[in-house]
Motif scaffolding. Structure first.
Motif, PDB file in Angstrom:
ATOM      1  N   ARG A 727       0.914  -1.053  -0.047  1.00  0.00           N
ATOM      2  CA  ARG A 727      -0.090   0.236  -0.102  1.00  0.00           C
ATOM      3  C   ARG A 727       0.684   1.174   0.096  1.00  0.00           C
ATOM      4  NH1 ARG A 727      -3.111  -0.814   5.069  1.00  0.00           N
ATOM      5  NH2 ARG A 727      -3.580   1.992   4.897  1.00  0.00           N
ATOM      6  N   LEU A 728       1.928   1.418   0.125  1.00  0.00           N
ATOM      7  CA  LEU A 728       2.779   2.203   0.237  1.00  0.00           C
ATOM      8  C   LEU A 728       3.450   2.641  -0.790  1.00  0.00           C
ATOM      9  CD1 LEU A 728       4.941   1.234   3.509  1.00  0.00           C
ATOM     10  CD2 LEU A 728       3.198   2.841   4.072  1.00  0.00           C
ATOM     11  N   GLY A 729       3.154   2.309  -1.987  1.00  0.00           N
ATOM     12  CA  GLY A 729       3.721   2.785  -3.118  1.00  0.00           C
ATOM     13  C   GLY A 729       4.799   2.876  -3.291  1.00  0.00           C
ATOM     14  N   VAL A 730       6.227   1.926  -2.467  1.00  0.00           N
ATOM     15  CA  VAL A 730       7.357   1.793  -2.298  1.00  0.00           C
ATOM     16  C   VAL A 730       8.358   1.936  -3.679  1.00  0.00           C
ATOM     17  CG1 VAL A 730       9.670   1.677  -1.275  1.00  0.00           C
ATOM     18  CG2 VAL A 730       7.063   1.764   0.022  1.00  0.00           C
ATOM     19  N   PRO A 731       9.067   3.263  -4.179  1.00  0.00           N
ATOM     20  CA  PRO A 731       9.807   3.110  -5.069  1.00  0.00           C
ATOM     21  C   PRO A 731      10.834   1.816  -5.435  1.00  0.00           C
ATOM     22  CG  PRO A 731      10.227   5.379  -4.542  1.00  0.00           C
ATOM     23  CD  PRO A 731       9.313   4.310  -3.258  1.00  0.00           C
ATOM     24  N   GLU A 732      11.274   1.591  -6.733  1.00  0.00           N
ATOM     25  CA  GLU A 732      12.895   1.450  -6.512  1.00  0.00           C
ATOM     26  C   GLU A 732      13.792   2.296  -6.560  1.00  0.00           C
ATOM     27  OE1 GLU A 732      14.124  -2.040  -7.193  1.00  0.00           O
ATOM     28  OE2 GLU A 732      11.921  -2.090  -6.452  1.00  0.00           O
ATOM     29  N   PRO A 733      14.668   1.664  -5.936  1.00  0.00           N
ATOM     30  CA  PRO A 733      15.848   3.334  -5.977  1.00  0.00           C
ATOM     31  C   PRO A 733      16.631   3.717  -6.794  1.00  0.00           C
ATOM     32  CG  PRO A 733      16.525   0.536  -5.476  1.00  0.00           C
ATOM     33  CD  PRO A 733      15.331   0.672  -5.817  1.00  0.00           C
ATOM     34  N   GLU A 734      16.453   4.816  -6.787  1.00  0.00           N
ATOM     35  CA  GLU A 734      16.502   5.560  -8.322  1.00  0.00           C
ATOM     36  C   GLU A 734      18.405   5.536  -7.662  1.00  0.00           C
ATOM     37  OE1 GLU A 734      14.863   9.779  -8.359  1.00  0.00           O
ATOM     38  OE2 GLU A 734      12.913   8.428  -8.557  1.00  0.00           O
ATOM     39  N   ILE A 735      19.190   5.090  -8.452  1.00  0.00           N
ATOM     40  CA  ILE A 735      20.802   4.803  -8.301  1.00  0.00           C
ATOM     41  C   ILE A 735      21.693   5.851  -9.006  1.00  0.00           C
ATOM     42  CG2 ILE A 735      22.962   2.933  -7.839  1.00  0.00           C
ATOM     43  CD1 ILE A 735      20.478   0.905  -6.986  1.00  0.00           C
ATOM     44  N   ARG A 736      22.348   6.571  -8.246  1.00  0.00           N
ATOM     45  CA  ARG A 736      23.691   7.148  -8.937  1.00  0.00           C
ATOM     46  C   ARG A 736      24.808   7.320  -8.481  1.00  0.00           C
ATOM     47  NH1 ARG A 736      23.944  13.933  -8.789  1.00  0.00           N
ATOM     48  NH2 ARG A 736      26.208  13.701 -10.332  1.00  0.00           N
ATOM     49  N   ALA A 737      25.464   6.045  -9.841  1.00  0.00           N
ATOM     50  CA  ALA A 737      26.720   6.031  -9.573  1.00  0.00           C
ATOM     51  C   ALA A 737      27.979   6.769  -9.596  1.00  0.00           C
ATOM     52  CB  ALA A 737      27.634   4.414 -10.247  1.00  0.00           C
ATOM     53  N   GLU A 738      28.220   7.145  -8.011  1.00  0.00           N
ATOM     54  CA  GLU A 738      30.067   8.595  -8.035  1.00  0.00           C
ATOM     55  C   GLU A 738      31.538   7.883  -7.079  1.00  0.00           C
ATOM     56  OE1 GLU A 738      29.606  11.142  -9.370  1.00  0.00           O
ATOM     57  OE2 GLU A 738      28.157  11.744 -10.253  1.00  0.00           O
ATOM     58  N   GLY A 739      31.915   7.618  -7.799  1.00  0.00           N
ATOM     59  CA  GLY A 739      32.975   7.539  -7.253  1.00  0.00           C
ATOM     60  C   GLY A 739      33.127   5.915  -6.582  1.00  0.00           C
ATOM     61  N   GLY A 740      33.031   4.995  -6.618  1.00  0.00           N
ATOM     62  CA  GLY A 740      31.946   3.690  -6.553  1.00  0.00           C
ATOM     63  C   GLY A 740      31.561   3.381  -5.585  1.00  0.00           C
ATOM     64  N   VAL A 741      30.332   4.646  -5.279  1.00  0.00           N
ATOM     65  CA  VAL A 741      29.404   4.461  -4.078  1.00  0.00           C
ATOM     66  C   VAL A 741      28.125   4.696  -5.308  1.00  0.00           C
ATOM     67  CG1 VAL A 741      28.899   5.710  -2.244  1.00  0.00           C
ATOM     68  CG2 VAL A 741      31.209   5.606  -2.796  1.00  0.00           C
ATOM     69  N   ASN A 742      27.572   3.861  -4.368  1.00  0.00           N
ATOM     70  CA  ASN A 742      25.946   3.855  -5.066  1.00  0.00           C
ATOM     71  C   ASN A 742      24.876   4.573  -4.088  1.00  0.00           C
ATOM     72  OD1 ASN A 742      25.058   1.554  -7.213  1.00  0.00           O
ATOM     73  ND2 ASN A 742      25.907   0.512  -5.331  1.00  0.00           N
ATOM     74  N   VAL A 743      24.814   6.818  -5.220  1.00  0.00           N
ATOM     75  CA  VAL A 743      24.491   7.254  -4.335  1.00  0.00           C
ATOM     76  C   VAL A 743      22.507   6.888  -4.310  1.00  0.00           C
ATOM     77  CG1 VAL A 743      24.047   9.933  -3.757  1.00  0.00           C
ATOM     78  CG2 VAL A 743      26.386   8.561  -4.266  1.00  0.00           C
ATOM     79  N   ILE A 744      21.830   7.426  -3.657  1.00  0.00           N
ATOM     80  CA  ILE A 744      20.252   7.471  -3.141  1.00  0.00           C
ATOM     81  C   ILE A 744      19.780   8.324  -2.896  1.00  0.00           C
ATOM     82  CG2 ILE A 744      18.565   5.783  -2.982  1.00  0.00           C
ATOM     83  CD1 ILE A 744      20.615   2.594  -2.848  1.00  0.00           C
ATOM     84  N   VAL A 745      19.396   9.420  -3.778  1.00  0.00           N
ATOM     85  CA  VAL A 745      18.955  10.190  -3.061  1.00  0.00           C
ATOM     86  C   VAL A 745      17.525  10.380  -3.217  1.00  0.00           C
ATOM     87  CG1 VAL A 745      18.763  12.882  -2.408  1.00  0.00           C
ATOM     88  CG2 VAL A 745      20.547  11.380  -2.595  1.00  0.00           C
ATOM     89  N   GLN A 746      16.853  10.587  -2.803  1.00  0.00           N
ATOM     90  CA  GLN A 746      15.166  10.839  -3.039  1.00  0.00           C
ATOM     91  C   GLN A 746      14.196  10.863  -2.070  1.00  0.00           C
ATOM     92  OE1 GLN A 746      15.401   6.271  -4.775  1.00  0.00           O
ATOM     93  NE2 GLN A 746      13.536   6.874  -4.336  1.00  0.00           N
ATOM     94  N   PRO A 747      12.331  10.981  -2.855  1.00  0.00           N
ATOM     95  CA  PRO A 747      11.506  11.441  -1.366  1.00  0.00           C
ATOM     96  C   PRO A 747      10.799   9.900  -2.096  1.00  0.00           C
ATOM     97  CG  PRO A 747      11.066  12.687  -3.972  1.00  0.00           C
ATOM     98  CD  PRO A 747      12.516  12.487  -4.266  1.00  0.00           C
ATOM     99  N   VAL A 748      10.113   9.629  -0.897  1.00  0.00           N
ATOM    100  CA  VAL A 748       9.198   8.411  -0.809  1.00  0.00           C
ATOM    101  C   VAL A 748       7.626   9.202  -0.453  1.00  0.00           C
ATOM    102  CG1 VAL A 748       9.019   6.671   0.089  1.00  0.00           C
ATOM    103  CG2 VAL A 748      11.590   7.302  -0.748  1.00  0.00           C
ATOM    104  N   GLU A 749       6.148   8.570  -0.689  1.00  0.00           N
ATOM    105  CA  GLU A 749       5.516   9.382  -0.669  1.00  0.00           C
ATOM    106  C   GLU A 749       5.264   7.950   0.456  1.00  0.00           C
ATOM    107  OE1 GLU A 749       4.436  11.921  -1.316  1.00  0.00           O
ATOM    108  OE2 GLU A 749       5.353  12.189  -2.262  1.00  0.00           O
ATOM    109  N   GLY A 750       3.998   8.504   1.894  1.00  0.00           N
ATOM    110  CA  GLY A 750       3.687   8.136   2.538  1.00  0.00           C
ATOM    111  C   GLY A 750       3.578   7.087   4.018  1.00  0.00           C
ATOM    112  N   LEU A 751       5.327   7.610   4.101  1.00  0.00           N
ATOM    113  CA  LEU A 751       6.514   6.898   5.239  1.00  0.00           C
ATOM    114  C   LEU A 751       6.068   7.971   6.154  1.00  0.00           C
ATOM    115  CD1 LEU A 751       8.710   4.641   3.633  1.00  0.00           C
ATOM    116  CD2 LEU A 751       6.768   4.031   3.612  1.00  0.00           C
TER     117      LEU A 751
END
Length: 845
Positions: A727-751
């Motif tokens: 019911r939360l509609g949690v999205p898949e993570p939006e991954i940005r690879a930078e310097g060998g690190v997976n950067v995940i920065v995003q809004p999530v509704e309803g939590l």
């Protein structure tokens, strides 16, 4: 004797048969402490300590084919048939044995009887004398040349600028005598004074220089005799081959034509098809040789020093290849290796790494070249291109000046070349400001001390010794040479020791070690303190709390390298390292990030070796024996005849001069902290051992305990309060690879805040190494959470990132470097807050 290879081998065999020791070429990279030149430019440069009597030569008579590189000619290559950057210099050397008579007789015999050149075409020049140097004409050389059949009319006295050899400043020097080949009057200027060194024509080709090394030139311009009279000769291999093959330009000799035939076959454009094609072929042939040998000697592309020279010639070659429609220029190295590996075995040994380094630099330049072309088009064609614009194209986009000029000429546009040079000179002045004058001063100080320090730090960290020499640097610092020293000077990846010296007279005077300069097998030390003098008896001490973890980290690095090869493959090679007391860093060749399974496997393998308590054996052996044993050697490093080997039996065998523990168990626990990219095709891991590793494990245990407590709390919450994920509609993570690190920065509704934390944990664990920042809105409020891997938290704190982001939404928060939570009261600014968080993270990766 006709081909280039036959001339090289013929020369070396000739002198070997006459009692000279055949030596391998010295590296293009000068020895440690030699700041007189960026790259080796002559056969005698690496041998200056022998000529000055500072070190014994490998033999009193030697011969070699020396690799040389002239940086000043880079921009001239391609414009004519004789300028080169990389070349080979055949030399015979006598240290206090024969002098002028022997050198001249050997030259006559080799030229007339082995090269079989027409003696009537040979001319020689001699030093005409110099009143400022208090030297008269070299009458001895003139008489000796006449004695071997040289007519007086073909012996030409020339001034110091032409016939007195030095290193370009203070150092060994002496008058010289040069051999010239006469191509014939039809190639001359027709003037009655046409003779060797004529500036009007190319009739005479200088090909062999005999230097009568008898003096040392001092900074005040005076000469003093060397301890012995020496001989240093240099026969230019490429020029000698041109004479043998009766061609007027070195690019028409077999060595270059073989490379250019390959270029023609691959591009469909032959040498000589057009002026542009001729220029491109010459540049690629010369630079292909130069870049292959530079990388073979351990130079890697960079924006300063030798690395910048390498980058320039790679990019010039690639740019010219583009004009011929030739792709994958790095393949030139394969042609060079195949052609020259017999004479220079290091090329075959390092062929894979040479190709890899050149390929990555070519790929990087093609990307910047495309961006540079876009900027060039944006500049427009209405106004001349300013010096600043041309410099920006070169410095920022790697756009060669000549490419800017050529493209501008095609659209009738001028380029302010003088302005470009002013900008370049300004850039060089800034670069030189950070030079190595301190190292040069230390080297001069150590040389004047006239004794070598004995390094005892392999077995002792606390010794009573004597200050053998001291030089005050300023009110608070002084240089010192100890008779025996426990201090390890940085080398082989291991950092310089920390430590102190204390007067052994009960006064309590102490000086702190600031730096230790490695000078081949010697060292000089820089201290902060006062009250010390040459002759003082002192206690020199490296704290065990500094040395022991450094030793543990160094042995751990050896195990790590082998574990990486076991897990990833034999292509893994060391590309840099830093062994410090607090942690170790290891750079290695590999094209992709390690998976979580690979990281775990590497870590497990090292710890298994630790638990097995294997002994660490250290011994010295001839380098040929070390090769036979299969010892790992650092790419590009030059080793002596006797090498130091560090062995963990049955697992690791490396050449190493660093300090190590006595058994693998002394390393203690081994923990990988991070793995990331430091450039195309190069990865970096950081790790800790012994006490530092225990501290990391202890912190992880505490965090795990806190997490379990939090999970228990969440499990005890009423089920009604837990919203099903569907019911939360949690999205898949939006991954940005930078310097060998997976950067995940995003809004999530309803939590809510707790659910947001739980999701960030899940993202971080599934996409490690990761930096996660999530935000949600609930009842007019904002929830923010930051969850970072340890490797990210070392560079930027989750608490700091969230504090800045929370301020944007009118709130605040805090936490630990690895995890933080915050709230705010302005939901409309959540996107802005998340953008700021992402900016802060990416800026440090």
């Amino acid at each position: 004797m006709r081909t280039t290879a036959e001339l090289r081998e013929g020369f070396l065999s000739f002198f070997e048969e006459r009692g000279h020791l055949r030596c391998p070429s010295y590296s293009l990279v000068p020895r440690a402490g030699d700041d007189s030149t960026l790259l080796t430019t002559a056969g005698m440069h690496p041998q200056m300590p022998f000529f000055l009597g500072q070190e014994p030569p490998p033999a009193l008579l030697t011969t070699l084919s020396q690799k040389c590189f002239r940086t000043v000619d880079i921009d001239e290559v391609g414009l004519d048939g004789h300028h080169l950057t990389f070349f080979e210099m055949l030399g015979n050397f006598s240290f206090g044995q024969y002098f002028k008579e022997g050198a001249i007789e050997f030259a006559r015999e080799f030229v007339s009887e082995h090269m079989k050149l027409d003696w009537d075409r040979i001319w020689v020049t001699v030093h005409a004398g110099d009143p400022q140097l208090k030297l008269g004409p070299d009458e001895v050389a003139i008489e000796l040349w006449q004695n071997v059949g040289m007519p007086a009319e073909r012996i030409v006295p020339l001034p110091t600028s032409e016939n007195f050899w030095s290193v370009g400043g203070p150092g060994p020097c002496g008058p010289d005598s040069e051999l010239y080949y006469d191509w014939g009057e039809e190639h001359g200027c027709g003037e009655p004074d046409c003779a060797p060194a004529c500036t009007r024509c190319a009739r005479f080709l200088e090909f062999w220089n005999l230097v009568f090394m008898a003096y040392e030139l001092h900074s005040d311009g005076t000469l003093t005799p060397l301890p012995k009279e020496n001989i240093d000769t240099g026969l230019g291999l490429e020029r000698g081959a041109a004479i043998l093959q009766d061609v007027m330009t070195v690019y028409d000799t077999d060595g270059y034509r073989e490379i250019m035939d390959w270029i023609a076959e691959e591009s469909g454009v032959a040498y000589g098809d057009s002026p542009a094609a001729t220029k491109a072929h010459r540049i690629m042939a010369d630079h292909g040789r130069g870049m292959t040998f530079l990388v073979g000697d351990g130079v890697t592309p960079s924006n300063e020093g030798r690395g910048y020279v390498l980058r320039r010639i790679i990019r010039r070659a690639v740019q010219q290849a583009q004009r011929l429609g030739l792709h994958d220029v790095h393949r030139l190295s394969g042609v060079v290796v195949e052609q020259m590996a017999d004479a220079y075995p290091e090329l075959a040994e390092n062929a894979g790494e040479i190709g890899r380094v050149l390929r990555l630099e070519e790929e990087r330049f093609l990307e910047t070249l495309e961006r540079g072309l876009k900027l060039f088009e944006e500049i427009g064609s209405d106004e001349p291109i300013s010096g600043e614009q041309a410099f920006t194209l070169a410095a920022t986009y790697g756009f060669p000046l000549e490419l800017t000029v050529e493209l501008a000429e095609e659209r009738g546009q001028a380029v302010d070349v003088d302005g470009y040079r002013i900008e370049m000179d300004r850039h060089r002045d800034v670069s030189r400001a950070g030079g190595s004058s301190e190292l040069q001063r230390a080297a001069d100080f150590a040389r004047a001390a006239d004794f070598a320090t004995e390094f005892v730090g392999y077995t002792k960290t606390d010794v009573i010794t004597q200050i053998g020499a001291l030089e005050v640097v300023d009110d608070d610092h002084f240089l010192a040479k100890l008779r025996e020293s426990p201090f390890y000077p940085a080398g082989g990846g291991q950092v310089t020791d920390a430590g102190t010296i204390e007067l052994d007279d009960g006064s309590g005077a102490v000086a702190e070690l600031v730096d230790a300069y490695r000078l081949e097998s010697d060292q000089a030390l820089l201290f902060r303190g006062s009250g010390f003098a040459a002759g003082d008896r002192v206690r020199a001490r490296v704290p065990w709390a500094v040395r022991f973890p450094t030793m543990a980290n160094h042995t751990g690095t050896h195990l790590l390298q082998q574990a990486l090869r076991d897990v990833l493959g034999e292509h893994v090679r060391q590309a840099g390292s830093a062994v410090r007391p607090d942690k170790l860093r290891f750079d290695f060749t590999h094209d992709s990030a390690l998976t979580a399974e690979q990281r775990d496997d590497v870590e497990r393998r090292v710890n298994e070796l630790v638990f097995e308590n294997r002994p660490v054996h250290i011994f010295e052996t001839p380098i040929d024996e070390a090769r036979r044993l299969g010892a790992t050697m650092l790419f590009g490093e030059k080793y002596g005849d006797i090498v130091r080997v560090v062995e963990v039996p049955g697992y690791s065998l490396e050449l190493c001069g660093g300090t190590h523990v006595g058994s693998s168990a002394e390393i203690g626990p081994f923990v990988l902290l991070s793995e990331s990219s430091v450039g195309a095709g190069v990865r970096r891991v950081e790790a800790v051992t012994s006490g530092a590793a225990w501290a990391v494990l202890d912190e992880q245990a505490r965090e795990l305990a806190l997490l379990r407590t939090e999970m228990d709390r969440l499990r005890k919450r009423p089920k009604a309060a837990s919203v099903p994920q569907e019911r939360l509609g949690v999205p898949e993570p939006e991954i940005r690879a930078e310097g060998g690190v997976n950067v995940i920065v995003q809004p999530v509704e309803g939590l809510d805040a707790d659910e947001l934390l739980e999701l960030s944990d899940r993202y971080k664990q599934r996409h490690a190494p990761a930096a996660v920042v999530l935000g949600s809105k609930e009842d007019g409020k904002v929830h923010l959470v930051a969850n970072f891997d340890e490797s990210v938290a070392e560079k930027v704190s989750a608490s700091d990132v969230l504090r800045e982001a929370a301020a944007i939404v009118g709130g605040g928060g805090g936490g630990r470097p690895t995890m933080a939570r915050a709230g705010g009261k302005d939901p409309e600014k959540l996107p802005e807050a998340l953008a700021e968080a992402e900016r802060l993270i990416v800026a440090v990766l």
